[in-house]
Enzyme design. Structure first.
Site, PDB file in Angstrom:
ATOM      1  N   ALA A   9       0.817  -1.222   0.000  1.00  0.00           N
ATOM      2  CA  ALA A   9       0.000   0.000   0.000  1.00  0.00           C
ATOM      3  C   ALA A   9       0.846   1.265   0.000  1.00  0.00           C
ATOM      4  CB  ALA A   9      -0.940  -0.006   1.203  1.00  0.00           C
ATOM      5  N   GLY A  14      -2.937  -0.336  -4.029  1.00  0.00           N
ATOM      6  CA  GLY A  14      -2.949  -0.567  -2.585  1.00  0.00           C
ATOM      7  C   GLY A  14      -3.018   0.743  -1.819  1.00  0.00           C
ATOM      8  N   TYR A 156       3.623 -14.512 -14.533  1.00  0.00           N
ATOM      9  CA  TYR A 156       2.666 -13.587 -13.898  1.00  0.00           C
ATOM     10  C   TYR A 156       1.263 -14.198 -13.913  1.00  0.00           C
ATOM     11  CZ  TYR A 156      -0.120  -9.416 -12.904  1.00  0.00           C
ATOM     12  OH  TYR A 156      -1.009  -8.519 -12.344  1.00  0.00           O
TER      13      TYR A 156
HETATM   14  N1  LIG Z   1      -2.210  -1.996 -12.446  1.00  0.00           N
HETATM   15  C1  LIG Z   1      -2.921  -2.885 -13.127  1.00  0.00           C
HETATM   16  O1  LIG Z   1      -3.338  -2.619 -14.271  1.00  0.00           O
HETATM   17  C2  LIG Z   1      -3.243  -4.216 -12.529  1.00  0.00           C
HETATM   18  C3  LIG Z   1      -4.028  -5.098 -13.256  1.00  0.00           C
HETATM   19  C4  LIG Z   1      -4.374  -6.316 -12.734  1.00  0.00           C
HETATM   20  C5  LIG Z   1      -3.957  -6.655 -11.447  1.00  0.00           C
HETATM   21  N2  LIG Z   1      -3.169  -5.804 -10.748  1.00  0.00           N
HETATM   22  C6  LIG Z   1      -2.754  -6.215  -9.395  1.00  0.00           C
HETATM   23  O2  LIG Z   1      -2.934  -5.153  -8.486  1.00  0.00           O
HETATM   24  C7  LIG Z   1      -2.003  -5.282  -7.404  1.00  0.00           C
HETATM   25  C8  LIG Z   1      -1.348  -3.935  -7.129  1.00  0.00           C
HETATM   26  O3  LIG Z   1      -0.553  -3.582  -8.227  1.00  0.00           O
HETATM   27  P1  LIG Z   1      -0.343  -2.072  -8.709  1.00  0.00           P
HETATM   28  O4  LIG Z   1      -0.839  -1.981 -10.083  1.00  0.00           O
HETATM   29  O5  LIG Z   1      -0.833  -1.120  -7.679  1.00  0.00           O
HETATM   30  O6  LIG Z   1       1.255  -2.048  -8.816  1.00  0.00           O
HETATM   31  P2  LIG Z   1       2.363  -1.126  -8.103  1.00  0.00           P
HETATM   32  O7  LIG Z   1       2.017   0.305  -8.248  1.00  0.00           O
HETATM   33  O8  LIG Z   1       3.658  -1.592  -8.655  1.00  0.00           O
HETATM   34  O9  LIG Z   1       2.222  -1.544  -6.590  1.00  0.00           O
HETATM   35  C9  LIG Z   1       2.629  -2.809  -6.153  1.00  0.00           C
HETATM   36  C10 LIG Z   1       2.929  -2.758  -4.688  1.00  0.00           C
HETATM   37  O10 LIG Z   1       3.452  -4.035  -4.292  1.00  0.00           O
HETATM   38  C11 LIG Z   1       4.584  -3.810  -3.468  1.00  0.00           C
HETATM   39  N3  LIG Z   1       5.525  -4.926  -3.509  1.00  0.00           N
HETATM   40  C12 LIG Z   1       6.224  -5.394  -4.571  1.00  0.00           C
HETATM   41  N4  LIG Z   1       7.032  -6.383  -4.193  1.00  0.00           N
HETATM   42  C13 LIG Z   1       6.836  -6.555  -2.859  1.00  0.00           C
HETATM   43  C14 LIG Z   1       7.382  -7.420  -1.879  1.00  0.00           C
HETATM   44  N5  LIG Z   1       8.348  -8.300  -2.182  1.00  0.00           N
HETATM   45  N6  LIG Z   1       6.945  -7.306  -0.610  1.00  0.00           N
HETATM   46  C15 LIG Z   1       6.027  -6.401  -0.277  1.00  0.00           C
HETATM   47  N7  LIG Z   1       5.470  -5.548  -1.144  1.00  0.00           N
HETATM   48  C16 LIG Z   1       5.877  -5.631  -2.425  1.00  0.00           C
HETATM   49  C17 LIG Z   1       5.203  -2.518  -4.013  1.00  0.00           C
HETATM   50  O11 LIG Z   1       5.919  -1.856  -3.006  1.00  0.00           O
HETATM   51  P3  LIG Z   1       7.529  -1.741  -3.008  1.00  0.00           P
HETATM   52  O12 LIG Z   1       8.039  -2.130  -4.365  1.00  0.00           O
HETATM   53  O13 LIG Z   1       7.785  -0.355  -2.623  1.00  0.00           O
HETATM   54  O14 LIG Z   1       7.896  -2.710  -1.953  1.00  0.00           O
HETATM   55  C18 LIG Z   1       3.952  -1.718  -4.333  1.00  0.00           C
HETATM   56  O15 LIG Z   1       3.511  -0.994  -3.218  1.00  0.00           O
HETATM   57  C19 LIG Z   1      -1.022  -6.393  -7.821  1.00  0.00           C
HETATM   58  O16 LIG Z   1      -1.359  -7.584  -7.161  1.00  0.00           O
HETATM   59  C20 LIG Z   1      -1.275  -6.554  -9.310  1.00  0.00           C
HETATM   60  O17 LIG Z   1      -0.998  -7.859  -9.766  1.00  0.00           O
HETATM   61  C21 LIG Z   1      -2.814  -4.585 -11.258  1.00  0.00           C
END
Ligand SMILES: NC(=O)c1ccc[n+]([C@@H]2O[C@H](COP(=O)([O-])OP(=O)(O)OC[C@H]3O[C@@H](n4cnc5c(N)ncnc54)[C@H](OP(=O)(O)O)[C@@H]3O)[C@@H](O)[C@H]2O)c1
Length: 281
Positions: A9, A14, A156
């Site tokens: 988050a 998040g 993925y």
């Molecule tokens: N954006 C889209 O279009 C999309 C579509 C389908 C599904 N999703 C899903 O939505 C969710 C959120 O993604 P988002 O789009 O918001 O991406 P994001 O902006 O890259 O955010 C992902 C978050 O996950 C954290 N993270 C990554 N590796 C981690 C680890 N090892 N331990 C703890 N935290 C970790 C990152 O924080 P840090 O790197 O700072 O640790 C970041 O806060 C994901 O599950 C993704 O698969 C997104």
């Protein structure tokens, strides 16, 4: 006031999920890796940051231990953090392929370790964030970690299908309310690597994407009104954008035999065993 953990988050979907829940007066814990980003996000929205690296089981155990000591009760866990399309095969600290390790195994272990706190709540809930791309996923039990053949998008999709199988199996095995959600396609940092060409291509692929705040809406809806076994996503064409609505997961996501096999392997790999439940359905 509910006690809520949102993983990942510190940014993206998040962050907007945590922001909305904090505005409603809940005690929100931002579970993320980096101190700077985590504390900055927490300060902005009136939440607390607690360090969690889902790619390191020691960190997951430390997080759960500290949380149980401090709070004892957890009303809502949102398994949101994720990594996407890691270009070359990478391993977590424990030697798991990174996407499977962080997106699925890290959350599997975290949820299992937090069970006592979820069970201490009067109606513990878990929302697991998947993707529309779970529909292209396949659990390759012969090569779960992509040792023989690594495909960045295949890994993925497999991890996001694992999220679906996990969320549904969790609901079947426990008395918790376990709901799935996906954000559609949203503008976030997901899949960015710093490689300019690749990042431009990813931005182009997301031209019709919605905002991260809109991407959070299906997750928030699942958190508030979702029931066990349900899934939420945007209601537009291809579930890419739109208002949050009930959606159907893929037939592969509903395959209970695969879910049970994946569950047993996940317990084996993480060493986190769920055991029996005080409130099993
Ligand atoms: N954006 C889209 O279009 C999309 C579509 C389908 C599904 N999703 C899903 O939505 C969710 C959120 O993604 P988002 O789009 O918001 O991406 P994001 O902006 O890259 O955010 C992902 C978050 O996950 C954290 N993270 C990554 N590796 C981690 C680890 N090892 N331990 C703890 N935290 C970790 C990152 O924080 P840090 O790197 O700072 O640790 C970041 O806060 C994901 O599950 C993704 O698969 C997104």
């Amino acid at each position: 006031m509910s006690v809520i953990i949102v993983t990942g988050a510190s940014g993206g979907i998040g962050y907007h999920t945590a922001l909305d829940l904090a505005r409603q007066g809940n005690q929100v814990i931002i579970a993320a890796r980096g101190r700077e980003r985590g504390e900055a996000a927490a300060t902005r929205i009136g939440a607390v940051w607690q360090p969690l690296d889902l790619g390191d089981l020691t960190s997951v155990r430390r997080f759960a231990h500290d949380f149980l000591q401090r709070y004892g009760r957890l009303d809502l866990l949102i398994n949101n953090a994720g990594v996407m399309a890691v270009p070359r095969r990478e391993l977590t600290t424990d030697g798991f392929e990174r996407q499977f390790g962080v997106n699925h195994l890290g959350h599997f272990a975290l949820t299992g370790l937090l069970l006592p706190a979820l069970e201490a709540s009067d109606g513990g809930r878990v929302v697991t964030v998947t993707s529309g791309l779970h529909r292209r996923g396949r659990i390759d039990f012969d090569d779960l970690m992509g040792e023989r053949r690594y495909r960045q998008f295949g890994a993925y999709c497999q991890s996001k299908l694992a999220n679906v199988l996990f969320g549904l199996e969790l609901g079947r095995r426990t008395g918790l309310t376990s709901v799935l959600a996906h954000p559609g396609v949203a503008h976030t940092d997901l899949a960015r690597t710093g490689d300019r060409v690749r990042d431009v291509l990813i931005r182009l692929a997301r031209l019709s994407a919605q905002s991260a705040a809109d991407g959070a809406r299906p997750i928030l809806r699942a958190a508030v009104e979702g029931r066990t076994g349900e899934a939420y996503g945007p209601d537009g064409i291809g579930e890419r954008r739109g208002a949050p609505a009930r959606i159907e997961v893929s037939p592969a996501g509903r395959d209970q035999a695969v879910a049970e096999r994946l569950w047993a392997i996940s317990e084996e790999l993480t060493g986190v065993r769920y055991g029996t439940f005080t409130s099993a359905q």
